[in-house]
Design an enzyme around this catalytic site. Sequence first.
Site, short mmCIF file in Angstrom:
data_model
loop_
_atom_site.label_atom_id
_atom_site.label_comp_id
_atom_site.label_asym_id
_atom_site.label_seq_id
_atom_site.Cartn_x
_atom_site.Cartn_y
_atom_site.Cartn_z
N ASP A 171 -3.79 4.27 -4.98
CA ASP A 171 -3.32 3.72 -3.70
C ASP A 171 -3.23 2.20 -3.68
O ASP A 171 -2.41 1.63 -2.96
CB ASP A 171 -4.31 4.11 -2.58
CG ASP A 171 -4.15 5.56 -2.16
OD1 ASP A 171 -3.35 6.28 -2.78
OD2 ASP A 171 -4.85 5.97 -1.21
N GLU A 207 -3.66 17.74 10.60
CA GLU A 207 -4.76 18.57 10.11
C GLU A 207 -5.97 18.52 11.03
O GLU A 207 -6.57 19.54 11.35
CB GLU A 207 -5.13 18.15 8.68
CG GLU A 207 -4.05 18.63 7.71
CD GLU A 207 -4.24 18.20 6.26
OE1 GLU A 207 -3.61 18.83 5.40
OE2 GLU A 207 -4.98 17.25 5.99
N GLY A 245 -14.05 1.53 -8.95
CA GLY A 245 -13.60 2.55 -8.00
C GLY A 245 -13.70 3.94 -8.61
O GLY A 245 -12.96 4.27 -9.54
N GLY A 293 -12.88 6.88 -7.34
CA GLY A 293 -12.13 7.87 -6.55
C GLY A 293 -11.28 8.71 -7.49
O GLY A 293 -11.61 8.89 -8.67
N PHE A 294 -10.16 9.22 -6.98
CA PHE A 294 -9.31 10.08 -7.81
C PHE A 294 -8.83 9.36 -9.06
O PHE A 294 -8.88 9.89 -10.17
CB PHE A 294 -8.10 10.55 -6.99
CG PHE A 294 -8.44 11.62 -6.01
CD1 PHE A 294 -8.62 12.92 -6.42
CD2 PHE A 294 -8.61 11.32 -4.67
CE1 PHE A 294 -8.95 13.92 -5.53
CE2 PHE A 294 -8.93 12.30 -3.76
CZ PHE A 294 -9.10 13.60 -4.18
N GLY A 295 -8.33 8.12 -8.89
CA GLY A 295 -7.79 7.38 -10.02
C GLY A 295 -8.86 6.98 -11.01
O GLY A 295 -8.70 7.15 -12.23
N ALA A 336 -3.21 11.79 -3.92
CA ALA A 336 -4.22 12.01 -4.95
C ALA A 336 -3.60 12.18 -6.34
O ALA A 336 -4.09 11.62 -7.33
CB ALA A 336 -5.05 13.25 -4.58
N GLN A 337 -2.49 12.93 -6.43
CA GLN A 337 -1.87 13.16 -7.74
C GLN A 337 -1.34 11.87 -8.36
O GLN A 337 -1.40 11.70 -9.58
CB GLN A 337 -0.72 14.17 -7.60
CG GLN A 337 -1.15 15.61 -7.81
CD GLN A 337 -1.81 15.85 -9.17
OE1 GLN A 337 -1.49 15.20 -10.18
NE2 GLN A 337 -2.74 16.78 -9.20
C1 LIG Z 1 -8.02 11.74 5.62
C2 LIG Z 1 -7.18 11.70 4.37
C3 LIG Z 1 -6.50 12.85 3.97
C4 LIG Z 1 -5.73 12.84 2.80
N1 LIG Z 1 -5.09 14.00 2.42
C5 LIG Z 1 -4.39 14.01 1.27
C6 LIG Z 1 -3.79 15.23 0.80
O1 LIG Z 1 -3.85 16.26 1.47
N2 LIG Z 1 -3.15 15.21 -0.41
C7 LIG Z 1 -3.07 14.07 -1.16
O2 LIG Z 1 -2.52 14.09 -2.26
N3 LIG Z 1 -3.62 12.91 -0.75
C8 LIG Z 1 -4.27 12.86 0.45
N4 LIG Z 1 -4.86 11.69 0.86
C9 LIG Z 1 -4.67 10.46 0.04
C10 LIG Z 1 -5.60 10.48 -1.15
O3 LIG Z 1 -6.93 10.74 -0.74
C11 LIG Z 1 -5.49 9.14 -1.85
O4 LIG Z 1 -4.16 8.97 -2.27
C12 LIG Z 1 -6.43 9.04 -3.04
O5 LIG Z 1 -7.77 9.14 -2.62
C13 LIG Z 1 -6.21 7.72 -3.79
O6 LIG Z 1 -7.08 7.67 -4.88
P1 LIG Z 1 -7.60 6.27 -5.41
O7 LIG Z 1 -8.38 6.54 -6.64
O8 LIG Z 1 -6.51 5.30 -5.45
O9 LIG Z 1 -8.60 5.75 -4.26
P2 LIG Z 1 -9.84 6.46 -3.61
O10 LIG Z 1 -9.86 7.91 -3.89
O11 LIG Z 1 -9.84 6.02 -2.19
O12 LIG Z 1 -11.08 5.82 -4.36
C14 LIG Z 1 -11.40 4.47 -4.24
C15 LIG Z 1 -12.85 4.27 -4.64
O13 LIG Z 1 -13.09 2.90 -4.81
C16 LIG Z 1 -14.34 2.57 -4.24
N5 LIG Z 1 -14.27 1.14 -3.89
C17 LIG Z 1 -13.42 0.55 -3.02
N6 LIG Z 1 -13.61 -0.77 -3.02
C18 LIG Z 1 -14.60 -1.03 -3.91
C19 LIG Z 1 -15.24 -2.22 -4.34
N7 LIG Z 1 -14.87 -3.43 -3.87
N8 LIG Z 1 -16.22 -2.12 -5.26
C20 LIG Z 1 -16.60 -0.91 -5.74
N9 LIG Z 1 -16.02 0.25 -5.36
C21 LIG Z 1 -15.03 0.19 -4.47
C22 LIG Z 1 -14.46 3.48 -3.04
O14 LIG Z 1 -15.81 3.67 -2.66
C23 LIG Z 1 -13.82 4.76 -3.58
O15 LIG Z 1 -14.77 5.63 -4.17
C24 LIG Z 1 -5.63 11.66 2.03
C25 LIG Z 1 -6.32 10.51 2.45
C26 LIG Z 1 -7.08 10.52 3.59
C27 LIG Z 1 -7.82 9.28 4.02
#
Ligand SMILES: Cc1cc2nc3c(=O)[nH]c(=O)nc-3n(C[C@H](O)[C@H](O)[C@H](O)COP(=O)(O)OP(=O)(O)OC[C@H]3O[C@@H](n4cnc5c(N)ncnc54)[C@H](O)[C@@H]3O)c2cc1C
Length: 430
Positions: free
Chosen positions: A300, A170, A14, A16-18, A313-314
């Site tokens: 998440d 938003e 993954g 993403g942010f994490g 995100a944080q």
């Molecule tokens: C529309 C929207 C608005 C938001 N606004 C805010 C905001 O204003 N402020 C805030 O703090 N938070 C906001 N959030 C929440 C924030 O985006 C999430 O908390 C954050 O992205 C979580 O980070 P993460 O690394 O857990 O997951 P993500 O950032 O979702 O990253 C997960 C990654 O894993 C990859 N992945 C998933 N499954 C697989 C798999 N099986 N194999 C390989 N790769 C995989 C995905 O492609 C993705 O790149 C918002 C979310 C959304 C949807």
Amino acid sequence: MASTNRVPHVVIIGGGFGGVAAARAFKRQRVKVTLVDRNVYKTFQPLLYQVATAGLNPGDVTMFLRGLRLGQRNLRFRHAEMQTIHPQENRVEFADGTSLGYDFLIVTTGVTTNYMGVPGAEQHSMAMYTRTQAMAIRDHIFSGLEQMARRNGRLQCNVVVVGGGATGVEVAGALADLARGELRAVYPELEDDAFNIMIVQRGDEVLKPFSEKLRAFSAKALTDRGVQLRFGAGVETVTETGVTLTDGTEIRSDLTVWAAGVTAPEHVKNWNLPQGQGGRILVTGTQQVEGHANIFAAGDICGTAKDALPQLAQVAIQGGRHAAAQVLKLIAGDTELEPFAYHDKGIMATIGRRAAVAELPNGIMLKGTIGWLAWLAVHVMTLIGHRNRRAVFMNLFSLYVGMKGTHQSNPIVGEVSLPAHKRARLHDQD
Ligand SMILES: Cc1cc2nc3c(=O)[nH]c(=O)nc-3n(C[C@H](O)[C@H](O)[C@H](O)COP(=O)(O)OP(=O)(O)OC[C@H]3O[C@@H](n4cnc5c(N)ncnc54)[C@H](O)[C@@H]3O)c2cc1C
């Protein structure tokens, strides 16, 4: 592990942010890192609503994941979708049939849209969790507007936004601002009230996590923009032409945006890891997956049995860094791991042009233009990758503060004019 010469292999699923925060924490460390994502880019989800409403372009809110390697030589990227984990064999298996061994695994795969079992919701509403979905909303809006223009503005586009959280507010606010601003210049055929926007919220207010004062400010800022707020009933069914509420009211809708919440994807149950509330992977206080000393999770997708941190995100960034730090401790032979303590930096949401709300942990509340500038600083300066920063900052600043009511700043009619060579950036995947 500390006594061998073999370089430990950390696999992060993954980007993403994490995941990106975890990967970066291994920079200059004696480890081999493989970052895996099913996309070749990271998505900056907090700004997806801007893509959906044509305030930003898709490349502005994504980052090319292989670009990370430019600053980190111990990192490899693998474009693959994880299908399952074999914890006994320290191996992950991908959808393309290949697999990858690890010494330590960090799972940061995020969540997905929660349709809450509402009939028709998945088929007939549009979610906004990915870049593709945001673009689909944008295409739907502009092809609808073209249809309306052909009928000389005799139609109105009914938009129902399901959910009065930050995403719902938003997207509704940005659409209302678009209708009141740039749209008039590019669609002279349309009446002023081209959009009829409604937020449907089961509870009796928008932006529930904020204080009463900021909730009231947000509700007023929305209604001032012509957004209708429909409280007290949830959505029971969604069809191609509208929604039916739990109190029996039928509302016609040309575009139903589903912004009602998130959940762990169904397929997580195939990963051989323990799951808790909402399908989130169960972790201990140290971010280790329950029962697996060398598997960590952050962001998440995870939560402890006692409490689940907010899906922000944080939380993901700090959790990713924490998981990486614990892996480094284990590699160094130190088994005294530290519990994860989330440092709350506050919550924010934008309602529209010069209108945002921010609530900081020390009790400070910001609203209006000041709130919006704080939102801009946090989102653009600290969250988005530095390659995207300038274009996003200039686009948003001119769109929301600089050129009220003009049409010079919006991608639908013309972007902030950066020289062409500076716009052709590595991360731009459009
Ligand atoms: C529309 C929207 C608005 C938001 N606004 C805010 C905001 O204003 N402020 C805030 O703090 N938070 C906001 N959030 C929440 C924030 O985006 C999430 O908390 C954050 O992205 C979580 O980070 P993460 O690394 O857990 O997951 P993500 O950032 O979702 O990253 C997960 C990654 O894993 C990859 N992945 C998933 N499954 C697989 C798999 N099986 N194999 C390989 N790769 C995989 C995905 O492609 C993705 O790149 C918002 C979310 C959304 C949807």
